[in-house]
Write an enzyme that holds these catalytic residues in place. Structure first.
Site: not given
Ligand code: DX5
Ligand code: ZN
Length: 221
Positions: A10, A35, A37, A39, A71, A73, A142, A176
């Site tokens: 990620s 990956h 992320d 947000m 992904h 969010m 998650m 994840d």
């Molecule tokens: C969190 C993200 C994850 C994040 C995971 O909301 O969706 O993809 O990057 O991070 P680690 O591996 O550090 O838990």
């Molecule tokens: Zn993620």
């Protein structure tokens, strides 16, 4: 979609000042699922990255034979599907909690030429995916509350991963949050295919070595 078990670095935990290099490091180590992320400051408090960044790294990922695993969010993800597809996303995962129109958005993802994923938060039961799982290429569990890297794996996620595996035998089951060489093998035992890892890879001095260690721990290719 790459077959078999895969560790998906990620980029949330990467050094954004040298993002291209960091992605190249994990691609060279064998990563084929990167990956991303996204947000929005609404579905989750932080604001991270959007299609511009996904597009900036898409070519180097594709040239290495990898995929851009987005992904989202974000609230009402249906409004953003086309932009991520244009940016080079190969899979787009939306949250079951983020839209009342899950069926419509999954089909919009397909119409945009991408693989479709649906994610559930730790507080959302797997049953929320009963009606949509058969239409998805990917189901994401998650294993931390979304929004931040570096949180501890929630142990109750293991039963949910197993339930997702049973719900959709043909889909990719992705975990994840909080994955490292210690937690990854438990998730593998629950039937997980893809293991997202952010801080356990990019938070380490040598991301390639950290990638290899997690891949070995979970038996990934
Ligand atoms: C969190 C993200 C994850 C994040 C995971 O909301 O969706 O993809 O990057 O991070 P680690 O591996 O550090 O838990
Ligand atoms: Zn993620």
């Amino acid at each position: 979609m790459p077959a078999g078990r895969r560790v998906a670095p990620s980029i949330l935990s990467a050094d954004f000042a040298r993002l291209g290099e960091q992605v190249d490091e994990v691609l060279a180590a064998g990563a084929r699922v990167i990956h991303v992320d996204v947000m929005d400051g609404d579905f989750v408090p932080p604001i991270t990255i959007g299609p511009i960044i996904a597009g900036a790294i898409a070519d180097r990922i594709h040239e290495a034979g990898g995929i851009v695993d987005c992904h989202l969010m974000i609230e009402r993800p249906e409004a953003q599907v086309a932009e991520f597809a244009r940016a080079g996303a190969d899979s787009i995962t939306v949250h079951a909690e983020a839209t009342p129109h899950l069926n419509r958005v999954v089909h919009a993802i397909h119409e945009a030429g991408c693989n479709a994923g649906v994610a559930v938060n730790p507080g959302t039961p797997v049953a929320a995916l009963d009606a949509i799982a058969a239409d998805c290429e990917l189901l994401l569990c998650m294993s931390v509350n979304p929004g931040w890297g570096g949180q501890a794996f929630i142990p109750g996620s293991l039963a949910k991963l197993q339930a997702l595996r049973d719900l959709a035998p043909a889909a990719v089951v992705e975990v994840d949050g909080g994955i490292d060489p210690g937690t990854g093998p438990d998730a593998a035992g629950a039937g997980t295919d893809w293991f997202v890892a952010g801080s356990a890879i990019f938070g380490k001095p040598d991301p390639a070595a950290a990638y290899a260690e997690i891949a070995a721990a979970v038996g990934a290719e």
